[in-house]
Every structure is written in structure tokens, then in C-alpha cells.
Design a protein around this motif. Structure first.
Motif, PDB file in Angstrom:
ATOM      1  N   ARG A 140      37.675  37.807  56.125  1.00 25.27           N
ATOM      2  CA  ARG A 140      36.617  38.494  56.863  1.00 25.27           C
ATOM      3  C   ARG A 140      36.098  39.695  56.070  1.00 25.27           C
ATOM      4  NH1 ARG A 140      37.067  42.923  59.836  1.00 25.27           N
ATOM      5  NH2 ARG A 140      35.392  43.401  61.293  1.00 25.27           N
ATOM      6  N   GLY A 141      37.042  40.491  55.552  1.00 26.52           N
ATOM      7  CA  GLY A 141      36.649  41.659  54.778  1.00 26.52           C
ATOM      8  C   GLY A 141      35.856  41.274  53.540  1.00 26.52           C
ATOM      9  N   LEU A 142      36.346  40.262  52.831  1.00 25.50           N
ATOM     10  CA  LEU A 142      35.652  39.821  51.620  1.00 25.50           C
ATOM     11  C   LEU A 142      34.261  39.296  51.948  1.00 25.50           C
ATOM     12  CD1 LEU A 142      38.599  37.994  49.830  1.00 25.50           C
ATOM     13  CD2 LEU A 142      37.466  40.065  49.075  1.00 25.50           C
ATOM     14  N   THR A 143      34.146  38.572  53.080  1.00 25.18           N
ATOM     15  CA  THR A 143      32.840  38.034  53.473  1.00 25.18           C
ATOM     16  C   THR A 143      31.879  39.170  53.805  1.00 25.18           C
ATOM     17  OG1 THR A 143      34.037  36.184  54.426  1.00 25.18           O
ATOM     18  CG2 THR A 143      31.719  36.375  54.980  1.00 25.18           C
ATOM     19  N   LEU A 144      32.380  40.162  54.521  1.00 19.16           N
ATOM     20  CA  LEU A 144      31.556  41.328  54.860  1.00 19.16           C
ATOM     21  C   LEU A 144      30.992  41.968  53.594  1.00 19.16           C
ATOM     22  CD1 LEU A 144      33.460  43.228  57.695  1.00 19.16           C
ATOM     23  CD2 LEU A 144      31.176  42.258  57.781  1.00 19.16           C
ATOM     24  N   ASP A 145      31.857  42.065  52.562  1.00 18.92           N
ATOM     25  CA  ASP A 145      31.443  42.649  51.290  1.00 18.92           C
ATOM     26  C   ASP A 145      30.382  41.802  50.607  1.00 18.92           C
ATOM     27  OD1 ASP A 145      32.803  44.928  51.155  1.00 18.92           O
ATOM     28  OD2 ASP A 145      34.134  44.363  49.507  1.00 18.92           O
ATOM     29  N   THR A 146      30.617  40.491  50.634  1.00 18.61           N
ATOM     30  CA  THR A 146      29.817  39.589  49.799  1.00 18.61           C
ATOM     31  C   THR A 146      28.470  39.246  50.411  1.00 18.61           C
ATOM     32  OG1 THR A 146      31.960  38.649  49.293  1.00 18.61           O
ATOM     33  CG2 THR A 146      30.068  37.548  48.349  1.00 18.61           C
ATOM     34  N   ILE A 172      29.449  31.940  49.393  1.00 19.69           N
ATOM     35  CA  ILE A 172      30.368  33.083  49.538  1.00 19.69           C
ATOM     36  C   ILE A 172      31.788  32.723  49.091  1.00 19.69           C
ATOM     37  CG2 ILE A 172      31.417  34.675  51.185  1.00 19.69           C
ATOM     38  CD1 ILE A 172      28.846  34.648  52.735  1.00 19.69           C
ATOM     39  N   LEU A 173      32.303  31.628  49.623  1.00 14.06           N
ATOM     40  CA  LEU A 173      33.718  31.293  49.375  1.00 14.06           C
ATOM     41  C   LEU A 173      34.067  31.195  47.885  1.00 14.06           C
ATOM     42  CD1 LEU A 173      36.353  30.786  50.807  1.00 14.06           C
ATOM     43  CD2 LEU A 173      35.807  28.376  50.922  1.00 14.06           C
ATOM     44  N   PRO A 174      33.276  30.458  47.063  1.00 14.71           N
ATOM     45  CA  PRO A 174      33.650  30.384  45.644  1.00 14.71           C
ATOM     46  C   PRO A 174      33.628  31.747  44.968  1.00 14.71           C
ATOM     47  CG  PRO A 174      32.030  28.715  46.180  1.00 14.71           C
ATOM     48  CD  PRO A 174      32.098  29.622  47.352  1.00 14.71           C
ATOM     49  N   ASN A 175      32.813  32.661  45.463  1.00 23.78           N
ATOM     50  CA  ASN A 175      32.709  33.958  44.806  1.00 23.78           C
ATOM     51  C   ASN A 175      33.803  34.932  45.203  1.00 23.78           C
ATOM     52  OD1 ASN A 175      30.345  34.088  42.990  1.00 23.78           O
ATOM     53  ND2 ASN A 175      29.341  33.275  44.811  1.00 23.78           N
ATOM     54  N   VAL A 176      34.578  34.605  46.222  1.00 22.65           N
ATOM     55  CA  VAL A 176      35.694  35.495  46.576  1.00 22.65           C
ATOM     56  C   VAL A 176      37.020  34.838  46.217  1.00 22.65           C
ATOM     57  CG1 VAL A 176      34.411  36.637  48.413  1.00 22.65           C
ATOM     58  CG2 VAL A 176      35.818  34.676  48.960  1.00 22.65           C
ATOM     59  N   ARG A 177      36.984  33.787  45.382  1.00 18.29           N
ATOM     60  CA  ARG A 177      38.218  33.036  45.144  1.00 18.29           C
ATOM     61  C   ARG A 177      39.257  33.858  44.391  1.00 18.29           C
ATOM     62  NH1 ARG A 177      34.681  31.371  41.367  1.00 18.29           N
ATOM     63  NH2 ARG A 177      35.410  31.220  39.227  1.00 18.29           N
ATOM     64  N   GLY A 178      38.805  34.826  43.563  1.00 12.80           N
ATOM     65  CA  GLY A 178      39.747  35.611  42.774  1.00 12.80           C
ATOM     66  C   GLY A 178      40.821  36.278  43.624  1.00 12.80           C
ATOM     67  N   PRO A 179      40.416  37.193  44.510  1.00  6.28           N
ATOM     68  CA  PRO A 179      41.407  37.837  45.372  1.00  6.28           C
ATOM     69  C   PRO A 179      42.172  36.847  46.237  1.00  6.28           C
ATOM     70  CG  PRO A 179      39.196  38.752  45.752  1.00  6.28           C
ATOM     71  CD  PRO A 179      39.072  37.739  44.686  1.00  6.28           C
ATOM     72  N   LEU A 180      41.502  35.758  46.625  1.00  6.49           N
ATOM     73  CA  LEU A 180      42.188  34.777  47.471  1.00  6.49           C
ATOM     74  C   LEU A 180      43.332  34.095  46.715  1.00  6.49           C
ATOM     75  CD1 LEU A 180      39.468  32.974  49.616  1.00  6.49           C
ATOM     76  CD2 LEU A 180      41.067  34.750  50.245  1.00  6.49           C
ATOM     77  N   ILE A 181      43.092  33.792  45.419  1.00  6.85           N
ATOM     78  CA  ILE A 181      44.145  33.120  44.647  1.00  6.85           C
ATOM     79  C   ILE A 181      45.350  34.052  44.504  1.00  6.85           C
ATOM     80  CG2 ILE A 181      44.746  32.236  42.358  1.00  6.85           C
ATOM     81  CD1 ILE A 181      41.893  31.173  42.156  1.00  6.85           C
ATOM     82  N   VAL A 182      45.077  35.320  44.165  1.00  9.82           N
ATOM     83  CA  VAL A 182      46.175  36.283  44.017  1.00  9.82           C
ATOM     84  C   VAL A 182      46.933  36.415  45.334  1.00  9.82           C
ATOM     85  CG1 VAL A 182      46.738  38.683  43.563  1.00  9.82           C
ATOM     86  CG2 VAL A 182      45.007  37.551  42.199  1.00  9.82           C
TER      87      VAL A 182
END
Lengths: 348, 451
Positions: B335-341, B365-375
């Protein structure tokens, strides 16, 4: 600010209502849990039909909503009922009660409060120091070493470090000083005398109040798991601040490094760890249950575990509410504190 | 010392496999993207190989060990490292309270712990993503309701949640319900992704298509026995619908993938959550169509498939508990990442192009927030393993004979001070795996910061 706090408190009350209603329904609609409640009253050898009839006569007398309402109104005025396992009132001071005038929850929360106090008193400064020392010079050897150390402690949950400490410090046969014979002779003259002073009981006694012996291993165990996480957050925050413009300006201005770190960097670097530390309380509740069960420390966590394995209904409800309140309260404090500590947010 | 050599030589399949991975990966590291970059980061690399060690340990557990993990032998009871069983086989780490070989159980433990923690985390991620994307993107009421739910779950200390799910709701309707709700997330994700991809084609058809699957599953619940045929009919209609759309769509690869994924996931879901379609019900049809021989063949297949995707009760409880506990955290992150993106230019561009909302969420949106999600995924698997251990430590969840590490610690902890060899190996195993995962996550984070 006030409106924000008010709304959060209102939301917290709604949350508590929803959660207690959920637990209440879960327990009261499940045949097996109802039977388990009946077993507490009638004994373990009772046939299932008797249990069911007891449940029908004593529990399922009114509709679920009415019973929840009755329980809630009792709870609100401090009548938290009797505990089926501990055989006494759960909450408040009862002058007519026999030996134990205070309720189970009061007593247990006091014991856990002392445990938590010592854990935080040791954990927070140690973690902050590690984090600050690591974050001041990012990428240095000291940073690498301290970071690895904090990763290692976060990978060691309480039930692992507790076991290791138990073997190393509470076992006559495998005590750590048995295997390093030089250290005891170096510390004092007699080997056994030293061993005894480093030998801790794995089972808390707690007869005459809470002693150092009772606290040592539980506190140590909880500190080890908690330190790493706070230290890593502090390190990240510290490293970020140290690479910021105003710290560079302060250094270039010619201020001594110590002054820059103390006066300029630390203040901003400690905002993020504050939130993390407050949010450690919910985590601590889990840790407290593990540690108290492991070392037989008679606190809130152990009561929660005993109550739920024996389906002590009133006690489960009481423990649930206490833990949910603790979590919500710390969340509120952490949010408010974050706003208060951060001048940029305060102005809005 | 001899024991150590024997232990190391017994582990030969693991060493070979690790060496094989290294020999293949090292020269090709420039072509394998994110994975290849790990080879430049010592901490991440060590973490990766610790994780690989345990994964191979889980795979080769049967070859590595000399004992059956649940077989009990009096000769090994509480005996320390190097104890010899009646058949003359050496138990490298000795035996536990029930006389079971600890060394072997350690590796079978990986076989229990790794699949549960990985699948539970994966499912929790899908749940978090499916709920978090719309909450962050739409905001307002969607966000308010979903956030309230997530915060309510987070207000429970994890241990209380476990006790409630595993101990109190064990045999009640809660576990199947939760499985139905959580398990629907992957299906919903694929359906919504498809919805987004074909969004421009017009709303009515899509709404119909999106509703078909849940309707089929609800029908399955009500009709039960007739679902086997009906379900497949609906799946076929679903596939036909998409294939017809694929013909007019540019992105064929994804489209075909969706055509395959939706029925497969739908099938697995209905099987896991409702034990449907029940294959036995098709038997008369097969007999009618293909005669006696066909019917016999069918029975054989049925026997094989019958246990497929039908979870064991104890493992299921643990799985649901762990998944349920970590989903809200992931929800908040997404949610936070989506709000940002969602304020970014490429999202605005997609909106201006008139792309479907779901398309924007899942393919922009989803492919662009994958970095933090993978970690976060890596860290969370580690945390899930710790949670599994916690459950085992309290004796909640898995059967007492299960060789998972938490249960081993629980069984041995009573005598830990006299027989530390029963608890220290599983403790160190769990610690090393979590440490490896954390180091891997740290390496991944450092790499993602470099880019």
C-alpha cells in the motif's frame, strides 16, 4: 494533533470491540472448545454427553449477542470473572479473597513489567550504541563487524538463544566454564566457587519476590534477539544523516567530529529508531511468552499460554484484551511521538 | 573428529550440488542479471550458499541420512554423538528422547520447514499485493476498510494469533474459511491481471468473465457432486473466451499465460479449499464412455491424483496461521509503495492513454516496486521460519513426530541441560538458515541501492 489522537483512540476502541467479538464468537461456536471449557469444571474423565449437557445448561443459555453484551458490560466495570485454571479472580483488588488479594492479571503483569523494564533498560542503550558506532562510518571495518553481529542476533530467536544460554550457563555438566578451565582460575582462586557464581537456575523460583537469579537468563535471552533489529534501524538512519548536506557543512565548517555527531547528527538520526523501539512492544509480547514458558517465569506470557492450552475462557479474553491494548497504545504513542519529534511534521 | 569427517562425507550429494551450481553460475554471472550480480557481493553470496545448502539438504535428505526420520531405536535413546544403533550404523549426532537419529531428522526437518515457509510467504505476498494495490491506488473507502482489517490483525500479538488459530479454531470452520479467503488471492490476482490486459475490450464481457470463476466455485460448494463436470465446462468456456480475445490482442505471451494460469490456479484452488472437483464422481462417466478397461485406468489415475493438492490437517493449520500473520504486514508495505508510485509520470501517462485501472496497477505499478518487495520477501521467509519454530516450540501445529526444527527443540528442551545434543543441532540449523536468508536479503538490498 488532538483531533488526530482522538480519532485514533476511537478507532482503537472499535478495533477492540471487533476483536473481542471475534474471539468470543470463535470460542462459543466451536463444540470442541466448549467441551474443553466444561472439562475445566467437571474434570478430565467426564463423558462427552455430560460435557455437552453442562455446556447447554451453563453456557448456551442465551443468544450469542446477549451473552457477549453481558460479558462486555461486566468487563467494562472491572468484573473480569474467575479464572478456571488459577482458581481465583482475574482482575482488581479483592479484600475478601484469601491469600492472594490481587487478581491473576495484576500479579502477572507486575512480574512481566519488571522483566520488560530490565529488557528495555539494557537493550535500548546497547542497540543505539551499536547502531550509532556502525552508522557513523558506513562501510568501515567496524561497521561491517557490528552489522554482521546485529544480523546474527536477529537470526537467533528467543527459543534458540534461550536454549544455548541454558546449556552454557545453567547446566552443571556442560557449563561453559567447564570447558575453559583458565577463566575461572584467572577470575578467582577456586574453580567451583566461580562456577557457582556463574551458574544460573533455568527455572525461575520467584518465592520471595523477583530476584536477580530469576531475571538474568530471561532478560539476557530477550535482549539478544531484540538488540539486532533496533541496531540495524539506528545504523541505517545514522548513515543516512551522516551523508546529508548539513552534516557535511558542519564538518567543512571545521567543527570537531564529536560535536558534529552529538549536536547535529544524533538528534535527527534518533527519530526513526524511536518508532522502532515503540513498535518493539508487540514483538516483546511474543518474546515474553516464549521466554516465560521456557524459564518458568510466572508472568503474563506464561499465564496466557497456560490459559489458552487449558481453554480458560475468562483468562483468554482478559489476556487478549490486555495484549491488544498494549499494541494499540504503543502504536498510538509511536505515531504521536513521531509527529512531536519531527519538526517538519509538527507545523502542520 | 572422525564423526565430523563422516558427517562431511555423508553430505556428499549436497557438496556436489553446491559445486555444480557454482561452476555453472560463476562464468555466466554477467548474463544472469540480479542473480549474477550477487556474485560480486561477498555477504549476499555467503547467504545465498547457506540457503542453497539447506535447499539441497531438503532435496537429498533421503540420500544423506542412514536412518528413517521417524523410526525409533532403543539403542539410540538419549545417546550422545557417535552412538551406534543395533544394526551397527553410527548416528552422527546421537539420538533423541524417543531414540530417533538426530542427524537425519535435521535434514528431513529442512524438508518440512522450507516448503511451508516459502509457500506460506508466497501466498501471503499475493494476498498482500491483491489487497494492497487497490488500497493504495483507490484510497478513500477501499483503503479505509482494508487498512482497518489489516491493523486489526496486526493489533494481535503474533503469538495470540497463533494460539487462536491453531489451538482454539483447530477443528472449527475458521481454518477452511481462511483457506478459502486467502487461497482465492492468487486466482483473483490472475483474473484481475487478465481483466487489466483485456480491459479495453469492453466492460460487460469482462465483468462476466471475472465473475464466472467465483460463481463456478460457489456453485461447486452448493451443488458439490455435479461440480466436476460443471467446473470443467466453466473452465473451458473461460479458456475459449480468452483465446478469442487473444486473437485481437498484441500481448500474446501474457495472454496465453493467463489462459493457462487461470484454469490451473482455479483448479488447484478449488481442490485445496473445497477438495473439489472430486474425481471419483467422474468415474461413472468414464466407465460409460470407455468401458471397463478405461474405467480401471481411471481408477489408477484417481488413486494417484486423490492426494494431490489436498493438504494435511496439521500442516494446513500451521500454514494458514503463518500466512495470516504475515499478510497484513505485506499489505501495508505494498500500500505504501503504491501510494508513492501512483504519482509518477508513467502512471499518469498510462491513465492518459486510457488504460484499464487494473492494468495500471499490475503492469505499471507492481513491476516498478519489485525491488523492495524482493528484499522484503527474503527477510520475511526468514521471519516465517522463526515463526514456524515458535509454533513448534510451543508444540502447536505439526504432529509431535514431525522432524521440523521447532518441534525437535520442543521435545528436547526438557532435558536440554543434561542432553544438549538433542537441542543444539536443530537450534543451530534454524539459526544458520535464517542467518543465510538475512545475509541474502542484505546483499540484495545493497545491490538494489547501487542501481
Amino acid at each position: 494533533m488532538l483531533a488526530f489522537a482522538f480519532r485514533r483512540i476511537l478507532l482503537a476502541f472499535v478495533t477492540i470491540l471487533v476483536l473481542t467479538a471475534t474471539i468470543f464468537t470463535l470460542i462459543n461456536t466451536n463444540q470442541n472448545t466448549l467441551r474443553a471449557i466444561a472439562i475445566n469444571e467437571l474434570g478430565p474423565q467426564t463423558p462427552a454427553e455430560d460435557l455437552d449437557s453442562w455446556v447447554a445448561d451453563n453456557v448456551l443459555t442465551k443468544p450469542l449477542v446477549v451473552r457477549y453484551g453481558e460479558w462486555l458490560s461486566g468487563f467494562a466495570v472491572g468484573d473480569w470473572g474467575e479464572s478456571a485454571v488459577f482458581r481465583r479472580h482475574i482482575f482488581g483488588y479483592d479484600a475478601e479473597a484469601g491469600r492472594n488479594k490481587w487478581g491473576v492479571i495484576n500479579e502477572r503483569l507486575y512480574a512481566t513489567g519488571i522483566l520488560a523494564f530490565w529488557v528495555f533498560l539494557i537493550m535500548v542503550p546497547v542497540a543505539l550504541l551499536i547502531g550509532i558506532f556502525a552508522g557513523v562510518r558506513e562501510g568501515s571495518l567496524r561497521d561491517r563487524g557490528l552489522s554482521t553481529l546485529s544480523i546474527m542476533t536477529t537470526a537467533t530467536p528467543e527459543y534458540i538463544s534461550g536454549i544455548l544460554f541454558m546449556v552454557a550457563l545453567a547446566s552443571r555438566k556442560y557449563h561453559i566454564f567447564n570447558h575453559i578451565p583458565d577463566i575461572p582460575t584467572w577470575i578467582s582462586t577456586g574453580q567451583y566457587a566461580t562456577l557457582d557464581s556463574f551458574y544460573f537456575k533455568a527455572v525461575a523460583n520467584m518465592r520471595n519476590g523477583i530476584s536477580f537469579e530469576d531475571l538474568f537468563l530471561p532478560v539476557l535471552t530477550m535482549v539478544v534477539y531484540g538488540v539486532g533489529y533496533i541496531a540495524r534501524m539506528t545504523r541505517a538512519s545514522m548513515a543516512e544523516v551522516m551523508s546529508s548536506q548539513y552534516v557535511r557543512t558542519a564538518i567543512l565548517k571545521g567543527l570537531p567530529r564529536g560535536t558534529v555527531i552529538r549536536r547535529h547528527a544524533l538528534r535527527n538520526a534518533l527519530i526513526a529508531p524511536f518508532t522502532v523501539i515503540m513498535l518493539q512492544f508487540p514483538w516483546m509480547l511474543t518474546g515474553v511468552v516464549i521466554v516465560e514458558v521456557m524459564f518458568a517465569y510466572k508472568g503474563f506470557g506464561q499465564a496466557l499460554f497456560v490459559a489458552s492450552t487449558n481453554m480458560d475462557f475468562n483468562m483468554i479474553m482478559a489476556c487478549s484484551i490486555v495484549s491488544v491494548v498494549v499494541v494499540l497504545l504503543t502504536q498510538l504513542i509511536s505515531d504521536l511521538g513521531y509527529v512531536l519529534l519531527n519538526p517538519r511534521l509538527r507545523l502542520r | 573428529m572422525e564423526l565430523l569427517i563422516k558427517a562431511l562425507s555423508d553430505l556428499w550429494p549436497i557438496w556436489f550440488a553446491l559445486a555444480g551450481v557454482f561452476i555453472i553460475s560463476w562464468p555466466t554471472r554477467q548474463y544472469t542479471g540480479l542473480y549474477g550480480k550477487l556474485y560480486e557481493n561477498p555477504i549476499g553470496l555467503i547467504g545465498l550458499y547457506i540457503c542453497l545448502f539447506w535447499i539441497f539438504a531438503a532435496i537429498f535428505a533421503g540420500i544423506v541420512t542412514d536412518f528413517d526420520p521417524e523410526a525409533q531405536s532403543v539403542a539410540l535413546r538419549k545417546k550422545g554423538p557417535g552412538a551406534v544403533s543395533r544394526d551397527g550404523i553410527i548416528a552422527i549426532l546421537g539420538g533423541d528422547v524417543a531414540g530417533r537419529d538426530i542427524f537425519g531428522r535435521l535434514f528431513y526437518g529442512a524438508r518440512v520447514v522450507i516448503p511451508i515457509s516459502v509457500t506460506a510467504t508466497a501466498l501471503a505476498f499475493v494476498v498482500g499485493i491483491v489487497a494492497g494495490l487497490p488500497a493504495g491506488y483507490f484510497g478513500r473507502k477501499t483503503d479505509a476498510i482494508l487498512s482497518f482489517l489489516a491493523n486489526a490483525i496486526l493489533a494481535f500479538p503474533v503469538i495470540l494469533l497463533f494460539i487462536l488459530i491453531v489451538l482454539i479454531a483447530r477443528d472449527g470452520p475458521l481454518i477452511p474459511t481462511l483457506l478459502g479467503v486467502l487461497g482465492f488471492a492468487p486466482v483473483a490476482f490472475v483474473v484481475v491481471a487478465a481483466f487489466g490486459l483485456y480491459g479495453k475490450a469492453g466492460r460487460t464481457g469482462l465483468l462476466l468473465a471475472t465473475l464466472l470463476l467465483p460463481v463456478a466455485i460457489v456453485l461447486a460448494w452448493i451443488l458439490g457432486s455435479w461440480f466436476s463436470l460443471l467446473g470443467w465446462l466453466v473452465m473451458a468456456a473461460w479458456a475459449a473466451f480468452f483465446i478469442s480475445r487473444v486473437m485481437n490482442c498484441g500481448d500474446r505471451k501474457l495472454a496465453v499465460l493467463t489462459v493457462i494460469l487461470v484454469p490451473v490456479l482455479g483448479f488447484i484452488y478449488s481442490r485445496v479449499a473445497f477438495s473439489l472437483p472430486d474425481l471419483g464422481l467422474i468415474a461413472p462417466v468414464v466407465a460409460g464412455l470407455f468401458g471397463e478397461v478405461g474405467s480401471q485406468k481411471f481408477n489408477e489415475i484417481e488413486g494417484m491424483v486423490n492426494n494431490l493438492f489436498i493438504p494435511r490437517d496439521a500442516a494446513l493449520n500451521v500454514f494458514i496461521a503463518v500466512c495470516f500473520a504475515s499478510a497484513p504486514g505485506i499489505f501495508r508495505l505494498v500500500r505504501g509503495l503504491t501510494l508513492d508510485t501512483k504519482e509518477r509520470d508513467y502512471v499518469a501517462a498510462a491513465q492518459t492513454r486510457g488504460e484499464n485501472t487494473w492494468y495500471i496497477m499490475i503492469f505499471e505499478i507492481l513491476p516498478n516496486v519489485r525491488g523492495p518487495l524482493i528484499v522484503d520477501a527474503a527477510l520475511r521467509i526468514g521471519y516465517t521460519i522463526i515463526l514456524l519454530g515458535t509454533l513448534g516450540f510451543f508444540g502447536l501445529g505439526l504432529e509431535p513426530t514431525s522432524p521440523d526444527w521447532g518441534t525437535m527443540i520442543n521435545i528436547g528442551r526438557g532435558g536440554a541441560r543434561s542432553y544438549p545434543h538433542m537441542v543444539i543441532p536443530p537450534a543451530l540449523a534454524l539459526m544458520s538458515l535464517v542467518l543465510g536468508i538475512n545475509m541474502l536479503a542484505d546483499g540484495l538490498r545493497e545491490m538494489s541501492l547501487k542501481d
